[in-house]
Scaffold this motif. Structure first.
Motif, mmCIF file in Angstrom:
data_model
loop_
_atom_site.group_PDB
_atom_site.id
_atom_site.type_symbol
_atom_site.label_atom_id
_atom_site.label_comp_id
_atom_site.label_asym_id
_atom_site.label_seq_id
_atom_site.Cartn_x
_atom_site.Cartn_y
_atom_site.Cartn_z
ATOM 1 N N UNK A 1 20.483 79.655 47.959
ATOM 2 C CA UNK A 1 20.578 79.207 46.572
ATOM 3 C C UNK A 1 21.982 78.682 46.315
ATOM 4 N N UNK A 2 22.068 77.503 45.735
ATOM 5 C CA UNK A 2 23.355 76.884 45.415
ATOM 6 C C UNK A 2 23.456 76.718 43.907
ATOM 7 N N UNK A 3 24.488 77.327 43.305
ATOM 8 C CA UNK A 3 24.664 77.311 41.856
ATOM 9 C C UNK A 3 25.853 76.421 41.515
ATOM 10 N N UNK A 4 25.608 75.385 40.729
ATOM 11 C CA UNK A 4 26.667 74.491 40.248
ATOM 12 C C UNK A 4 26.908 74.805 38.772
ATOM 13 N N UNK A 5 27.972 75.558 38.497
ATOM 14 C CA UNK A 5 28.302 75.966 37.132
ATOM 15 C C UNK A 5 29.313 74.978 36.565
ATOM 16 N N UNK A 6 28.826 73.977 35.823
ATOM 17 C CA UNK A 6 29.686 72.967 35.237
ATOM 18 C C UNK A 6 29.980 73.261 33.777
ATOM 19 N N UNK A 7 30.809 72.430 33.170
ATOM 20 C CA UNK A 7 31.155 72.627 31.773
ATOM 21 C C UNK A 7 29.930 72.532 30.870
ATOM 22 N N UNK A 8 29.037 71.598 31.167
ATOM 23 C CA UNK A 8 27.880 71.379 30.313
ATOM 24 C C UNK A 8 26.716 72.305 30.573
ATOM 25 N N UNK A 9 26.706 72.968 31.728
ATOM 26 C CA UNK A 9 25.590 73.848 32.022
ATOM 27 C C UNK A 9 25.548 74.265 33.472
ATOM 28 N N UNK A 10 24.490 74.961 33.832
ATOM 29 C CA UNK A 10 24.324 75.520 35.171
ATOM 30 C C UNK A 10 23.111 74.884 35.835
ATOM 31 N N UNK A 11 23.298 74.376 37.042
ATOM 32 C CA UNK A 11 22.181 73.858 37.834
ATOM 33 C C UNK A 11 22.024 74.729 39.077
ATOM 34 N N UNK A 12 20.874 75.361 39.199
ATOM 35 C CA UNK A 12 20.552 76.162 40.370
ATOM 36 C C UNK A 12 19.622 75.365 41.278
#
Length: 523
Positions: free
Chosen positions: A7-18
């Motif tokens: 699982x790769x979690x991209x926690x950006x300023x606008x939101x989280x994409x898993x």
């Protein structure tokens, strides 16, 4: 043999994409959850750390429901979780690991200007920058935000045991363990890039201790396994590994193949930047690239960019392109693609209309940080298409400034890998011609941040021995756009005029700062 997934979690300023990736680095699917940002005072940009955790857990659960049902993947096949998070987060915790603030400063928060000024009475700013490579506006760095806590909330400051970054707080909530990586530590404002350790001189000047910060480890190290209650909520086994992870920009660079000396990548999003990989920090006290340790030991990433690009386009969509926004709603088309179609009816230079996109200041140099965006040369003959094209060109021109600064410090290879917001033919050729450099894009450029995180997890779980498999991923969809000499020459003229507007914007910013008007409150 059992298949393995991460699982790769991209926690950006606008939101989280898993996202879920297989052992070959191929994406199985992804889920996005939006996260609120609060701008309740000037220079105060805050998010709730617990919102990050909720978004991560919610997006993983939705993603796994799809993976388990549609792809017949079992929980035992998911072996590792990795996360990349936006940098410069400042989350204060007490000795029991409890949050001391509901809302905490994010990377763009600039409240600590006075604390930075006070610090620089004890250490020269150029000396601090030369040690840390911290080239953002200085008030953005956790070093000064912590001092702001000390000045404004002394009781709270006295309770602080640890200060964590964004992805490190999420990792703590998933595993109960605290750690960070070298890329995130190099954004604290107290990390010596060359010596690769906390700088005691900086800590002494700030009156802080290195014990405030978590242990620093490799991004691919396993920080721990899932807490039983978290594993149960996610539907995963407790033995699922969680790696330390890295800052989002470094994860993007890793996924965009900016991994050897001279390789360059660009990211187009809410903010946009170019980065080049080097084997030593590209310290430059004049233009101040902001520098982080790479996720690959022994390398550095040197960034220049502009803080408001995607957000500037959003402003344009919502204020001057309401008709296009309505058309998008009615037709189901992407409003930004419709905006670019309107821009294509204009010509290079947007009929002598120049736009500066620095709506929240510039990162290009110290002297430009207070400037704001502007249109120059508006006339009654200008169309909506001209205004849109001028904005697109202004964003690309701001990255041309970044390119000029970075290329003066190191020889940059072809091509530049551009990732992030999807590019049309118009914008691809615009970047190639304005940068006068080959541009490489792929059909999956928006997923590059997650791919970088997935690569960390794949190496961290020993599925990959190194990052070399990244070189063969998505080869079939790569597109190289070459600059056209005639267009390059035309854009050189536009860039010349663009640069001429900047000193005027600096003067305007200074005028607003000067107390030269006496206001008669009776009128």
């Amino acid at each position: 043999m059992m298949k393995k997934y991460v699982l790769a979690i991209d926690l950006g300023t606008g939101g989280c994409r898993s996202s879920l990736y297989d052992e070959n680095g191929q994406s199985i699917g992804s889920v996005f959850e939006q996260i609120e940002t609060r701008y309740h005072q000037n220079d105060f940009h805050e998010q709730r750390p617990d919102d990050w955790v909720v978004a991560v857990i919610s997006s993983i659960k939705k993603l796994l429901a799809f993976a388990f049902e549609e792809n017949n993947i079992s929980s035992k096949e998911i072996v590792c979780i990795g996360i990349g998070g936006h940098s410069l987060g400042t989350v204060p915790l007490d000795c029991h690991g409890n949050l001391l603030l509901e809302w905490t400063p994010i990377w763009s928060d600039g409240r600590a200007e006075n604390q930075a000024k006070k610090f620089f009475t004890k250490m020269e700013e150029d000396d601090w920058y030369s040690r840390t490579g911290c080239g953002f506006p200085v008030a953005n760095y956790p070093l000064f935000k912590i001092s702001w806590f000390q000045d404004h909330f002394p009781d709270l400051f006295g309770k602080i045991d640890k200060v964590l970054g964004t992805k490190d707080y999420v990792n703590f909530r998933l595993t109960g363990k605290m750690a960070t990586d070298f890329s995130y530590a190099s954004g604290y404002g107290v990390w010596n890039l060359v010596q690769n350790c906390f700088d005691q001189d900086i800590l002494n000047c700030a009156g802080l201790s290195a014990s405030l910060f978590p242990e620093v480890r490799l991004a691919t190290d396993c920080i721990g396994t899932l807490l039983p209650e978290i594993a149960n909520e996610l539907g995963l086994i407790p033995e699922t590994k969680v790696i330390v992870g890295g800052i989002d920009n470094s994860c993007i660079a890793l996924g965009a193949l900016c991994n050897q000396v001279g390789q360059c990548a660009g990211s187009l999003g809410s903010s946009s930047w170019l980065t080049v990989c080097s084997d030593k920090p590209l310290i430059d006290t004049k233009d101040r690239p902001f520098i982080f340790n790479h996720l690959i030991p022994g390398y550095y990433l040197n960034f220049k960019g502009v803080f408001s690009t995607g957000t500037t386009m959003r402003w344009l969509r919502d204020t001057l392109c309401q008709n296009i926004k309505q058309q998008a709603l009615e037709t189901g088309r992407n409003p930004y693609f419709l905006m670019q179609e309107a821009a294509s009816l204009s010509s290079i230079g947007a009929n002598q209309l120049i736009m500066n996109p620095c709506f929240i200041g510039s990162a290009s140099s110290k002297s430009q940080r207070n400037i704001r965006g502007a249109f120059w040369g508006l006339s009654l003959s200008h169309t909506q298409g001209d205004i849109i094209r001028a904005t697109l060109e202004g964003i690309a021109m701001s990255l041309r400034e970044a390119w000029n600064q970075l290329s003066s410090l190191i020889s940059i290879e072809n091509p530049i890998h551009l990732v992030g917001d999807p590019l049309t033919n118009l914008s691809r050729y615009m970047y190639a011609n304005i940068l006068a450099h080959s541009i490489c894009t792929t059909s999956k450029s928006q997923s590059v941040p997650a791919l970088g995180v997935a690569a960390l997890a794949l190496v961290g779980s020993d599925i990959w021995s190194d990052f070399s498999p990244l070189n063969s991923i998505d080869q079939d969809s790569k597109m190289i756009t070459e600059p056209d000499n005639v267009c390059v020459a035309k854009y050189e003229r536009v860039f010349y005029v663009y640069q001429k507007t900047i000193p005027f914007l600096q003067k305007i910013a200074q005028c607003w700062d000067e107390d030269i008007f006496l206001i008669d409150e009776s009128n």
